[in-house]
Design a protein around this motif. Sequence first.
Motif, short mmCIF file in Angstrom:
data_model
loop_
_atom_site.label_atom_id
_atom_site.label_comp_id
_atom_site.label_asym_id
_atom_site.label_seq_id
_atom_site.Cartn_x
_atom_site.Cartn_y
_atom_site.Cartn_z
N ILE A 136 0.88 -1.17 0.00
CA ILE A 136 0.00 0.00 0.00
C ILE A 136 0.92 1.22 0.00
N GLY A 137 0.90 1.96 -1.08
CA GLY A 137 1.84 3.04 -1.27
C GLY A 137 1.45 4.32 -0.56
N PRO A 138 2.41 5.24 -0.40
CA PRO A 138 2.12 6.51 0.26
C PRO A 138 0.96 7.27 -0.38
N GLY A 139 0.90 7.29 -1.70
CA GLY A 139 -0.17 8.03 -2.36
C GLY A 139 -1.54 7.51 -2.02
N GLU A 140 -1.69 6.19 -1.98
CA GLU A 140 -2.98 5.58 -1.65
C GLU A 140 -3.38 5.90 -0.22
N VAL A 141 -2.44 5.82 0.70
CA VAL A 141 -2.74 6.12 2.10
C VAL A 141 -3.09 7.59 2.28
N ILE A 142 -2.30 8.48 1.69
CA ILE A 142 -2.55 9.91 1.83
C ILE A 142 -3.92 10.28 1.29
N THR A 148 13.56 8.58 14.86
CA THR A 148 13.63 7.46 13.92
C THR A 148 12.86 6.25 14.45
N GLY A 149 11.82 6.51 15.27
CA GLY A 149 10.97 5.43 15.76
C GLY A 149 9.86 5.13 14.78
N ARG A 150 8.90 4.33 15.23
CA ARG A 150 7.82 3.89 14.36
C ARG A 150 7.00 5.05 13.80
N GLN A 151 6.75 6.08 14.62
CA GLN A 151 5.91 7.18 14.17
C GLN A 151 6.58 7.99 13.07
N GLY A 152 7.92 7.95 13.03
CA GLY A 152 8.60 8.76 12.03
C GLY A 152 9.14 8.01 10.84
N LEU A 153 9.06 6.69 10.87
CA LEU A 153 9.74 5.87 9.88
C LEU A 153 9.34 6.21 8.44
N ASN A 154 8.05 6.42 8.20
CA ASN A 154 7.57 6.68 6.85
C ASN A 154 7.42 8.16 6.52
N THR A 155 7.80 9.03 7.44
CA THR A 155 7.53 10.45 7.26
C THR A 155 8.19 11.02 6.02
N LEU A 156 9.48 10.79 5.83
CA LEU A 156 10.19 11.40 4.72
C LEU A 156 9.70 10.91 3.35
N PRO A 157 9.47 9.60 3.14
CA PRO A 157 8.91 9.21 1.84
C PRO A 157 7.51 9.76 1.60
N TYR A 158 6.71 9.90 2.65
CA TYR A 158 5.37 10.47 2.47
C TYR A 158 5.47 11.95 2.15
N LEU A 159 6.38 12.67 2.81
CA LEU A 159 6.58 14.08 2.49
C LEU A 159 7.05 14.25 1.05
N ALA A 160 8.00 13.43 0.64
CA ALA A 160 8.52 13.53 -0.72
C ALA A 160 7.47 13.17 -1.76
N THR A 161 6.54 12.31 -1.40
CA THR A 161 5.46 11.94 -2.31
C THR A 161 4.49 13.10 -2.51
#
Length: 325
Positions: free
Chosen positions: A19-25, A139-152
């Motif tokens: 499930i990609g960042p775009g779909e979740v966002i 760099t815990g669980r809450q932040g792990l996907n933050t940068l790829p989601y921001l870049a998306t």
Amino acid sequence: MITPELHILTRTDLAALEIGPGEVIDAVRDAYVAYAEGASRNPTKMMMTVPTGRDAVSYSMLGFDGALQQVGFKTSYRQGTGNPDKYYTTISLYDDKTGLPFAFMDCHRVGGSRTPATTALIAEACASEGARSALMIGTGRQGLNTLPYLATRLPHLEKLRFFGTHPDGVRATVETFHEYFPGRELERVHDVPAAVSDSDIVVAASGRAAHPPVKTSWLKPGGVLISVSSKGVDSSSLADADYAIATNEGQLGVTGSRFDTADGAAGIDAEFPDVLIGRKPARRGQADRVFAFSSGMVITDIPVAHALAHKAIEAGLGQKVRLWT
């Protein structure tokens, strides 16, 4: 007669689903819009500390996603804020169209997806014109996907940086980002105050952090600080902001009480769902230093959980339980 049954989905069942960042966002954005337009319900979360001296806390959230017509119940329990192995969270979904239960599932991946989706949406709405840099603290669980989601969501960002001290978390942050953006550079920083003052967007998702508590006053003019319920943010950050936003004002009172001033409860200028649909502005002026408090709303858990559950069921994962027979 239809016999009600639950699809039980474990953390392992959900781990490998795509499930990609775009779909979740997009799913999270739809949930906020439905809530802002009055189609959904999201009562304030309930929080209880456990009186045993074990530093344990539990949460409970109930909501209705009007877009999907699903009722969701989410529960979380953590014993010891520094022990990720003693954190358990689940969500159960009920289909209001059929009146039947749908799924009971681990909520670890759900939370790790809808949280960065909210961060990306807040950053997109609140960043000043010409924003080109973002800093992730934690760099815990809450932040792990933050940068790829921001870049998306904000592909124009030119400089992406992060701060972290735990070796496993640092490695996972870099690996996760490069899964989505293999050709992009990611910079690790060590001086948090200096990096904050040089960033347009700052996301704080650190726990009991190994850095000075982040202050809104450190931001450059026009900067935005997004606190993901972070203990690494100074308690003055909301009061010192030129403009303040929360995903939900009621939940700010529950999980963000440390931002209260001596005169009373912390006040905000807008709730984020209202900003998202244009009912309220994201800032008053381009030079405003904006503080945004992000506290998870179950209406954003529901669509992500629903999407993951459908993917898992289509893949033949999980098991069915007729709990009411």
